[in-house]
Design a protein around this motif. Sequence first.
Motif, PDB file in Angstrom:
ATOM      1  N   SER A 186       0.859  -1.185   0.000  1.00 28.58           N
ATOM      2  CA  SER A 186       0.000   0.000   0.000  1.00 28.58           C
ATOM      3  C   SER A 186       0.887   1.223   0.000  1.00 28.58           C
ATOM      4  N   GLY A 187       0.316   2.352  -0.415  1.00 30.45           N
ATOM      5  CA  GLY A 187       1.096   3.586  -0.418  1.00 30.45           C
ATOM      6  C   GLY A 187       1.637   3.933   0.947  1.00 30.45           C
ATOM      7  N   ALA A 188       0.842   3.694   1.990  1.00 29.67           N
ATOM      8  CA  ALA A 188       1.276   4.017   3.350  1.00 29.67           C
ATOM      9  C   ALA A 188       2.481   3.185   3.746  1.00 29.67           C
ATOM     10  N   GLU A 189       2.459   1.896   3.430  1.00 27.28           N
ATOM     11  CA  GLU A 189       3.584   1.028   3.794  1.00 27.28           C
ATOM     12  C   GLU A 189       4.852   1.435   3.050  1.00 27.28           C
ATOM     13  N   ASP A 190       4.699   1.776   1.788  1.00 24.74           N
ATOM     14  CA  ASP A 190       5.864   2.222   1.016  1.00 24.74           C
ATOM     15  C   ASP A 190       6.479   3.477   1.628  1.00 24.74           C
ATOM     16  N   GLU A 191       5.637   4.423   2.014  1.00 24.22           N
ATOM     17  CA  GLU A 191       6.137   5.668   2.595  1.00 24.22           C
ATOM     18  C   GLU A 191       6.804   5.402   3.943  1.00 24.22           C
ATOM     19  N   LEU A 192       6.207   4.508   4.745  1.00 29.23           N
ATOM     20  CA  LEU A 192       6.797   4.173   6.044  1.00 29.23           C
ATOM     21  C   LEU A 192       8.160   3.506   5.864  1.00 29.23           C
ATOM     22  N   ALA A 193       8.255   2.627   4.883  1.00 24.48           N
ATOM     23  CA  ALA A 193       9.533   1.981   4.603  1.00 24.48           C
ATOM     24  C   ALA A 193      10.567   3.017   4.158  1.00 24.48           C
ATOM     25  N   GLY A 194      10.118   3.987   3.365  1.00 27.92           N
ATOM     26  CA  GLY A 194      11.025   5.052   2.939  1.00 27.92           C
ATOM     27  C   GLY A 194      11.541   5.867   4.105  1.00 27.92           C
ATOM     28  N   LEU A 195      10.655   6.188   5.035  1.00 24.40           N
ATOM     29  CA  LEU A 195      11.065   6.939   6.229  1.00 24.40           C
ATOM     30  C   LEU A 195      12.059   6.134   7.059  1.00 24.40           C
ATOM     31  N   LEU A 196      11.788   4.844   7.198  1.00 24.29           N
ATOM     32  CA  LEU A 196      12.681   3.990   7.966  1.00 24.29           C
ATOM     33  C   LEU A 196      14.058   3.927   7.320  1.00 24.29           C
ATOM     34  N   PHE A 197      14.078   3.823   5.984  1.00 29.21           N
ATOM     35  CA  PHE A 197      15.359   3.756   5.269  1.00 29.21           C
ATOM     36  C   PHE A 197      16.141   5.061   5.400  1.00 29.21           C
ATOM     37  N   ILE A 198      15.487   6.183   5.105  1.00 28.81           N
ATOM     38  CA  ILE A 198      16.179   7.473   5.142  1.00 28.81           C
ATOM     39  C   ILE A 198      16.623   7.812   6.560  1.00 28.81           C
ATOM     40  N   GLY A 199      15.754   7.560   7.548  1.00 32.53           N
ATOM     41  CA  GLY A 199      16.132   7.823   8.930  1.00 32.53           C
ATOM     42  C   GLY A 199      17.298   6.967   9.376  1.00 32.53           C
ATOM     43  N   GLY A 200      17.283   5.700   8.971  1.00 33.63           N
ATOM     44  CA  GLY A 200      18.384   4.815   9.336  1.00 33.63           C
ATOM     45  C   GLY A 200      19.697   5.231   8.701  1.00 33.63           C
ATOM     46  N   VAL A 201      19.644   5.612   7.438  1.00 32.73           N
ATOM     47  CA  VAL A 201      20.861   6.062   6.748  1.00 32.73           C
ATOM     48  C   VAL A 201      21.388   7.351   7.395  1.00 32.73           C
ATOM     49  N   ALA A 202      20.481   8.256   7.756  1.00 29.66           N
ATOM     50  CA  ALA A 202      20.901   9.501   8.405  1.00 29.66           C
ATOM     51  C   ALA A 202      21.612   9.220   9.719  1.00 29.66           C
ATOM     52  N   GLU A 203      21.076   8.297  10.516  1.00 33.46           N
ATOM     53  CA  GLU A 203      21.719   7.946  11.786  1.00 33.46           C
ATOM     54  C   GLU A 203      23.061   7.264  11.556  1.00 33.46           C
ATOM     55  N   LEU A 204      23.121   6.410  10.552  1.00 36.88           N
ATOM     56  CA  LEU A 204      24.371   5.726  10.230  1.00 36.88           C
ATOM     57  C   LEU A 204      25.445   6.730   9.808  1.00 36.88           C
TER      58      LEU A 204
END
Length: 202
Positions: A155-173
């Motif tokens: 779903s669009g919501a899941e895709d966006e949540l996955a995107g946030l998780l990816f970008i946030g994780g990369v930023a912390e890394l």
Amino acid sequence: MAVQSGVYRGVSAEERAAERRARLLKATLAVWADPAVSTTMTNVCGRAGLSERYFYESFANLDAALTAVLDEVATEIETTTHQAAEDAGTEPAARAVASVSAFVQLLVDDPRKGRVAIVEAAAMPALRPRRTELMRHFAHRTAEAAGELDLAPRSGAEDELAGLLFIGGVAELVTAWLDGAVDATPDELVAIAARSFLGLYR
């Protein structure tokens, strides 16, 4: 402040103003990323070799100059990573590795850009909202990229949540890496980030 009209030594007033703005942006990045220097308009002008009069020709205040630097870095990241992915072909893993590699290489070439955009902007209340907007923009672009590759459509919501998780994780890394808290090579950063992207969308 209005830009004076007329041509001086073959250069128009608009061109001179653009050149001064570019110098101020370069100086703002240098001052902002230097922990030994206070991020003030005076120091920015000193680094640029321009008076405060010319600062106000381009920016309403220091926060506006900092935001302009943040936006400039974000645009460079988006343009560079997108082009790298396009050049890598259509295979998802190759595109993911190419895109993340381009991002990491940008930070290797000039660590200041990652520090101000990812680390310093988060610590400044005036810039935090714009940083949040940019993070969400990149999260949305991540979701779009996954959709273009037909990676496990959700779903669009899941895709966006996955995107946030990816970008946030990369930023912390990247924050930990720039701070020296993570002992990793650029290649190791690329590998783990690319696997993270593929894992979230597969």
